[in-house]
Design an enzyme around this catalytic site. Structure first.
Site, PDB file in Angstrom:
ATOM      1  N   GLU A  47     -50.003 -34.237  62.935  1.00 51.57           N
ATOM      2  CA  GLU A  47     -50.314 -32.894  62.416  1.00 51.57           C
ATOM      3  C   GLU A  47     -49.321 -31.900  63.018  1.00 51.57           C
ATOM      4  O   GLU A  47     -48.964 -32.020  64.199  1.00 51.57           O
ATOM      5  CB  GLU A  47     -51.738 -32.528  62.880  1.00 51.57           C
ATOM      6  CG  GLU A  47     -52.167 -31.100  62.607  1.00 51.57           C
ATOM      7  CD  GLU A  47     -53.472 -30.718  63.337  1.00 51.57           C
ATOM      8  OE1 GLU A  47     -53.710 -31.191  64.475  1.00 51.57           O
ATOM      9  OE2 GLU A  47     -54.249 -29.938  62.766  1.00 51.57           O
ATOM     10  N   ASN A  92     -52.512 -25.542  56.920  1.00 49.02           N
ATOM     11  CA  ASN A  92     -52.194 -26.670  57.797  1.00 49.02           C
ATOM     12  C   ASN A  92     -52.106 -27.868  56.840  1.00 49.02           C
ATOM     13  O   ASN A  92     -53.130 -28.344  56.346  1.00 49.02           O
ATOM     14  CB  ASN A  92     -53.323 -26.830  58.826  1.00 49.02           C
ATOM     15  CG  ASN A  92     -52.988 -27.857  59.889  1.00 49.02           C
ATOM     16  OD1 ASN A  92     -52.137 -28.720  59.686  1.00 49.02           O
ATOM     17  ND2 ASN A  92     -53.675 -27.781  61.013  1.00 49.02           N
ATOM     18  N   LYS A 116     -55.425 -28.920  54.962  1.00 45.68           N
ATOM     19  CA  LYS A 116     -56.576 -29.188  55.847  1.00 45.68           C
ATOM     20  C   LYS A 116     -57.803 -28.368  55.461  1.00 45.68           C
ATOM     21  O   LYS A 116     -57.719 -27.135  55.337  1.00 45.68           O
ATOM     22  CB  LYS A 116     -56.164 -28.895  57.290  1.00 45.68           C
ATOM     23  CG  LYS A 116     -57.204 -29.238  58.336  1.00 45.68           C
ATOM     24  CD  LYS A 116     -56.596 -29.038  59.723  1.00 45.68           C
ATOM     25  CE  LYS A 116     -57.544 -29.396  60.846  1.00 45.68           C
ATOM     26  NZ  LYS A 116     -56.880 -29.211  62.163  1.00 45.68           N
ATOM     27  N   GLU A 172     -57.260 -21.948  64.954  1.00 43.04           N
ATOM     28  CA  GLU A 172     -56.896 -22.389  63.590  1.00 43.04           C
ATOM     29  C   GLU A 172     -57.569 -21.553  62.517  1.00 43.04           C
ATOM     30  O   GLU A 172     -56.986 -21.283  61.469  1.00 43.04           O
ATOM     31  CB  GLU A 172     -57.259 -23.865  63.394  1.00 43.04           C
ATOM     32  CG  GLU A 172     -56.282 -24.807  64.047  1.00 43.04           C
ATOM     33  CD  GLU A 172     -56.434 -26.213  63.534  1.00 43.04           C
ATOM     34  OE1 GLU A 172     -56.304 -26.436  62.316  1.00 43.04           O
ATOM     35  OE2 GLU A 172     -56.685 -27.105  64.356  1.00 43.04           O
ATOM     36  N   CYS A 226     -56.437 -34.100  61.388  1.00 43.22           N
ATOM     37  CA  CYS A 226     -57.126 -33.898  62.665  1.00 43.22           C
ATOM     38  C   CYS A 226     -58.640 -33.760  62.544  1.00 43.22           C
ATOM     39  O   CYS A 226     -59.336 -34.744  62.375  1.00 43.22           O
ATOM     40  CB  CYS A 226     -56.519 -32.723  63.425  1.00 43.22           C
ATOM     41  SG  CYS A 226     -57.033 -32.757  65.156  1.00 43.22           S
ATOM     42  N   ASN A 252     -53.796 -33.121  66.694  1.00 40.89           N
ATOM     43  CA  ASN A 252     -53.525 -32.497  67.997  1.00 40.89           C
ATOM     44  C   ASN A 252     -54.907 -32.232  68.569  1.00 40.89           C
ATOM     45  O   ASN A 252     -55.605 -31.330  68.077  1.00 40.89           O
ATOM     46  CB  ASN A 252     -52.834 -31.137  67.855  1.00 40.89           C
ATOM     47  CG  ASN A 252     -51.374 -31.217  67.446  1.00 40.89           C
ATOM     48  OD1 ASN A 252     -50.478 -31.097  68.259  1.00 40.89           O
ATOM     49  ND2 ASN A 252     -51.131 -31.376  66.158  1.00 40.89           N
TER      50      ASN A 252
HETATM   51  N1  CDV Z   1     -56.253 -29.848  65.565  1.00 43.77           N
HETATM   52  C1  CDV Z   1     -57.568 -30.085  65.533  1.00 43.77           C
HETATM   53  O1  CDV Z   1     -58.187 -30.062  64.482  1.00 43.77           O
HETATM   54  N2  CDV Z   1     -58.183 -30.307  66.739  1.00 43.77           N
HETATM   55  C2  CDV Z   1     -59.588 -30.484  66.889  1.00 43.77           C
HETATM   56  C3  CDV Z   1     -60.071 -30.023  68.234  1.00 43.77           C
HETATM   57  C4  CDV Z   1     -59.926 -28.575  68.432  1.00 43.77           C
HETATM   58  C5  CDV Z   1     -61.536 -30.374  68.428  1.00 43.77           C
HETATM   59  C6  CDV Z   1     -60.018 -31.937  66.702  1.00 43.77           C
HETATM   60  O2  CDV Z   1     -60.986 -32.160  65.978  1.00 43.77           O
HETATM   61  O3  CDV Z   1     -59.429 -32.831  67.303  1.00 43.77           O
END
Ligand code: CDV
Length: 319
Positions: free
Chosen positions: A46, A106, A123, A142, A168, A193
């Site tokens: 990501e 994103n 996203k 975010e 993510c 991430n």
């Molecule tokens: N980049 C993300 O979406 N990170 C989230 C963290 C903040 C919980 C994740 O679900 O990994």
């Protein structure tokens, strides 16, 4: 047999001073490693072109914030990655911050072996907050910088397989996988991430790697599909992010996992026919799903009142 040699290209930290050229040369290096291993498809993380900027506070429109977003894909700097991949005849998944008119997303794209973008995903599950809060040890903004994705969870035909994307936080939500599962997805690519130590309880941080694999293994098994997940990890600008990039089979088993918190390539041969037993038997959606019992899933967002069945359906004592 219908299969694909899949690589997951985990990235170690990208610091703020590392410009795109530095990041892209690391991606190209990993791509060459994938080629040397005979891989045909690579999953990058990501927001793979820059440091994870939602940890800092900006106003939307700030020049410094805007500089993290791509005006075009491929753009002047990312073109080198597209060319290297086309030369190596490797397809890939890439996550980046996308400008689209007034929209800020994103985003991830699928690029085929000829270097053409054949699909896009924005996203949907944006974690964190819109407003900074100085009582937190670290911000995750975010919700402030990105709009909610407006493309749904599309599945694309690519490299002789049905492929879907997530980003993510999406991996934690069963709906993500099921919506693609209902389109017959065979491989879900995703990048992440995942910072730890932003002020969450110690136990939540301690379980971060467990929850990473738990959610993706469940999503793979419940939908009889492969999941290939690439982390950007390690200590980035003083914030720790988990690694354990992995490739998971339709049986839910981890078949490859990164062991460092640095740039690292893992790979596996993904056999799509392997999933047929599960898709035709235990997870034969057509035969076994009962949508009449699932209405709450789309009718409700948060937890609400308990829903009781009509008592006459289960209790004959009043008769
Ligand atoms: N980049 C993300 O979406 N990170 C989230 C963290 C903040 C919980 C994740 O679900 O990994």
């Amino acid at each position: 047999m219908r299969d694909l040699m899949v690589a997951v290209a985990q990235l170690g930290p990208i610091q703020k001073i590392d410009n795109r050229a530095v990041a892209i040369s690391r991606l190209i290096d990993l791509l060459h490693q994938a080629k040397a291993r005979g891989c045909q498809f690579v999953v990058f993380p990501e927001l793979a072109l820059t440091t994870f900027f939602p940890r800092w506070i900006y106003d939307r429109g700030d020049m410094e914030l805007e500089a993290y977003f791509e005006d075009s894909m491929p753009g002047p700097e990312t073109a080198a990655l597209f060319e290297a991949a086309a030369q190596a005849e490797i397809g890939f998944y890439l996550g980046y911050a996308e400008k689209f008119g007034a929209g800020r997303y994103n985003t991830s794209v699928f690029v085929n072996q000829r270097g053409d973008i054949i699909g896009k995903y924005r996203k949907i599950h944006l974690p964190g907050h819109s407003e900074p809060d100085s009582s937190r040890l670290g911000e995750h903004l975010e919700k402030r910088y990105f709009d909610v994705g407006n493309l749904g969870f599309p599945v694309y035909e690519m490299m002789n397989a049905r492929m879907g994307m997530a980003i993510c936080n999406d991996r934690r939500w069963p709906e993500t996988y099921r919506v693609m599962g209902l389109q017959g997805v065979e491989l879900i690519s995703l990048g992440y991430n995942t910072p730890v130590g932003l002020g969450e309880p110690f136990q939540a941080a301690a379980r971060a790697n467990f929850h990473n694999s738990l959610t993706m293994q469940a999503g793979a098994y419940h939908n009889a599909c492969w999941v290939a997940a690439a982390a950007k990890c390690g200590c980035e600008e003083g914030y720790n992010m988990i690694g354990q990039s992995m490739i998971i089979s339709p049986s839910g088993e981890i078949v490859a996992m990164a062991t460092t918190l640095e740039d690292e390539l893992i790979s596996a041969r993904c056999d799509f026919d392997d999933a047929q037993y599960l898709k035709q038997e235990i997870f034969n959606f057509t035969h076994h799903r009962r949508t009449e019992a699932y209405a709450l899933i789309t009718e409700r967002t948060g937890i609400g009142d308990m829903v009781r069945p009509d008592k006459a359906l289960w209790d004959q004592s009043d008769e």
